[in-house]
Write an enzyme that holds these catalytic residues in place. Structure first.
Site, PDB file in Angstrom:
ATOM      1  CB  CYS A 110      11.690  -2.187 -27.427  1.00  0.00           C
ATOM      2  SG  CYS A 110      11.965  -0.456 -27.034  1.00  0.00           S
ATOM      3  N   GLY A 111      10.030  -0.788 -30.189  1.00  0.00           N
ATOM      4  CA  GLY A 111      10.213  -0.165 -31.502  1.00  0.00           C
ATOM      5  C   GLY A 111      11.400   0.784 -31.527  1.00  0.00           C
ATOM      6  CG  HIS A 112      13.057   3.427 -28.205  1.00  0.00           C
ATOM      7  ND1 HIS A 112      12.403   2.798 -27.160  1.00  0.00           N
ATOM      8  CD2 HIS A 112      14.340   3.598 -27.784  1.00  0.00           C
ATOM      9  CE1 HIS A 112      13.244   2.616 -26.152  1.00  0.00           C
ATOM     10  NE2 HIS A 112      14.426   3.102 -26.508  1.00  0.00           N
TER      11      HIS A 112
ATOM     12  CG  HIS B  45       3.774   0.179 -22.376  1.00  0.00           C
ATOM     13  ND1 HIS B  45       4.033  -1.156 -22.143  1.00  0.00           N
ATOM     14  CD2 HIS B  45       4.978   0.745 -22.666  1.00  0.00           C
ATOM     15  CE1 HIS B  45       5.325  -1.374 -22.287  1.00  0.00           C
ATOM     16  NE2 HIS B  45       5.926  -0.242 -22.607  1.00  0.00           N
TER      17      HIS B  45
ATOM     18  CG  ASP C  58       8.936   5.975 -25.483  1.00  0.00           C
ATOM     19  OD1 ASP C  58       9.958   6.589 -25.839  1.00  0.00           O
ATOM     20  OD2 ASP C  58       8.585   4.882 -25.962  1.00  0.00           O
TER      21      ASP C  58
ATOM     22  CB  CYS D  87       5.939   4.556 -27.752  1.00  0.00           C
ATOM     23  SG  CYS D  87       5.911   2.896 -27.004  1.00  0.00           S
ATOM     24  N   GLY D  88       7.484   2.947 -30.476  1.00  0.00           N
ATOM     25  CA  GLY D  88       7.219   2.117 -31.659  1.00  0.00           C
ATOM     26  C   GLY D  88       6.094   1.126 -31.440  1.00  0.00           C
ATOM     27  CB  THR D  89       5.386  -1.473 -28.881  1.00  0.00           C
ATOM     28  OG1 THR D  89       5.819  -0.722 -27.743  1.00  0.00           O
ATOM     29  CG2 THR D  89       6.493  -2.426 -29.312  1.00  0.00           C
TER      30      THR D  89
HETATM   31  O1  PYC Z   1       9.420   2.162 -28.709  1.00  0.00           O
HETATM   32  O2  PYC Z   1       8.248   0.341 -28.412  1.00  0.00           O
HETATM   33  C1  PYC Z   1       8.897   1.284 -27.988  1.00  0.00           C
HETATM   34  C2  PYC Z   1       9.061   1.425 -26.528  1.00  0.00           C
HETATM   35  C3  PYC Z   1       8.525   0.634 -25.555  1.00  0.00           C
HETATM   36  C4  PYC Z   1       8.957   1.156 -24.341  1.00  0.00           C
HETATM   37  C5  PYC Z   1       9.744   2.246 -24.602  1.00  0.00           C
HETATM   38  N1  PYC Z   1       9.796   2.399 -25.950  1.00  0.00           N
END
Ligand code: PYC
Length: 314
Positions: free
Chosen positions: A93-95, A208, A234, A238-240
Site C-alpha cells: 500500500c503506497g499511501h 482495484h 482512494d 494510490c501509490g500502488t
Molecule cells: O496507496 O497503494 C495505495 C493504496 C491501495 C489501496 C488504497 N491505497
C-alpha cells in the site's frame, strides 16, 4: 465491568493525500515469525475479526486502511507491515507506507534517511526526506496484459490494461466518465460493474479499478479515480495504482526512465512518480512514489467482548 473482557489496541492514525491509514502499534495478534506472506495468511485464517474491529464501523469506516506492525524477518528492515482494509488484505500500500514512515518518525523510531520495510509482497525502501516528504521505492511493477476488452453488463465493452503495482489493477483511459468528486457515486457504480466483468472474464486477481482523465492542477499529468477492493474510492492518487500506471507508461514508451509523472487524485491531492527499468524484456520497473502524510490521532481502542459490535460491523 470485568476488565478481563476488554482488549486494548494502540493505534496511530494518519492521512496521506486525504486517504487514512491506521497503524496498530500494540495489542495486535501474535502472528509468530517467518515470511510475511505466511503471516498474512495466518492473520486472515485465525484473526480476521481483529482486522474488522480495527477498520470497520463503529471504530472505522470503509475508507480506512489498517496496518499491523510486525517484526521483520529480514533484520535489515526497520519494520514489517501487513496492510488490510474493510474486506480483506492488501499486498503493498503506497499511501499506507507513506503514512507508516511518518508515523514511525512521529514515534521517534526513525530519522530522515532510507529505511527498508518488509511487506507480504516484497521488501521496499522508503526515504524520509528532511522536509517530511516520503519516497517509496516500490516492489517490481509490470503490465501483465495490454488492451483487454471486457463486456460489462449495462455498460458495454470497456478496454483497459491489467497491471501489478503491489496490488492488481485494471487501468482504463477511455471510459466516458466525468472524473469529479461530485460524480463519485456514478464512478463507484461504473468501476464496480467493470471489476465484476474483469474478474469473470479472465482476471479474478484484479481487485482495484483505476480510471484516468485530464488533471485539474497545473503541473499534474493526469487525474485518477481508484476503486479499492471493498468499493471505497482512494482519496489519495494510490501509490500502488500509480506504480501500475508507471509500468504501463514505461511499456508504451510514453514516459522516459527518470522522468516525473505527477498523478492527481479525485480530491486533488498528488503523488510524484518516476521509474527505473529493472528488466526491459519482462517490462519490470521499480516505481518511486513521493508524497506526504500527517499524523492526526493517537488512541487506544477498547474491544469489549460483551459489545455485540466489538469486532466491527461485517
Ligand atoms: O496507496 O497503494 C495505495 C493504496 C491501495 C489501496 C488504497 N491505497
Amino acid at each position: 465491568m470485568s476488565k478481563s473482557t476488554v482488549h486494548q489496541i494502540k493505534i496511530v492514525d494518519s492521512h496521506t493525500g486525504g486517504e487514512p491509514t491506521r497503524i496498530v502499534i500494540a495489542g495486535g495478534p501474535d502472528l509468530g515469525s517467518g515470511p510475511l506472506a505466511g503471516r498474512r495468511e495466518k492473520f486472515q485464517r485465525e484473526f480476521d475479526r481483529f482486522r474488522s474491529a480495527v477498520v470497520n464501523e463503529p471504530r472505522g469506516s470503509e475508507v480506512v486502511v489498517g496496518a499491523l506492525l510486525v517484526e521483520p524477518e529480514d533484520k535489515s528492515c526497520v519494520a514489517g507491515v501487513i496492510f488490510f482494509n474493510n474486506v480483506g488484505y492488501l499486498g503493498m500500500c503506497g499511501h499506507g507506507t507513506i503514512g507508516l514512515v511518518v508515523t514511525l518518525a512521529h514515534l521517534g523510531k526513525i530519522k530522515p534517511g532510507d529505511h527498508k520495510i518488509e511487506t507480504p509482497v516484497g521488501i521496499i525502501t522508503a526515504t524520509l526526506h528532511p522536509n517530511g516528504e516520503v519516497s517509496v521505492a516500490n516492489v517490481p511493477s509490470w503490465r501483465a496484459k495490454k488492451s483487454v476488452t471486457v463486456d460489462v453488463p449495462g455498460i458495454g465493452p470497456v478496454t483497459g490494461d491489467v497491471a501489478w503495482g503491489g496490488n492488481w489493477f485494471f487501468l482504463i483511459e477511455q471510459h466516458g466518465q466525468e472524473l469529479t468528486l461530485t460524480n463519485a457515486e456514478q464512478l463507484t457504480d461504473f468501476c464496480w460493474r467493470v471489476r465484476q466483468a474483469v474478474n469473470a472474464q479472465g482476471f479474478p486477481e484484479v481487485d482495484h479499478v483505476e480510471l484516468f482523465g485530464l488533471p485539474a492542477l497545473p503541473g499534474a499529468h493526469s487525474r485518477n479515480f481508484v476503486q479499492c477492493p471493498g468499493k471505497a474510492y482512494d482519496r489519495s492518487p494510490c501509490g500502488t495504482g500509480t506504480s501500475a500506471k508507471l509500468a504501463c507508461l514505461a511499456a508504451d514508451g510514453k514516459l522516459a526512465e527518470g522522468a516525473m509523472w505527477v498523478q492527481e487524485s479525485i480530491i486533488g491531492s498528488t503523488f510524484a512518480g518516476k521509474f527505473r527499468w529493472l528488466d526491459r524484456a519482462t517490462g519490470k520497473v521499480e516505481p518511486l512514489i513521493t508524497g506526504t502524510a500527517f499524523v492526526n490521532a493517537e488512541a487506544t481502542h477498547l474491544l469489549d467482548e460483551r459489545d455485540p459490535f466489538c469486532w466491527g460491523i461485517r
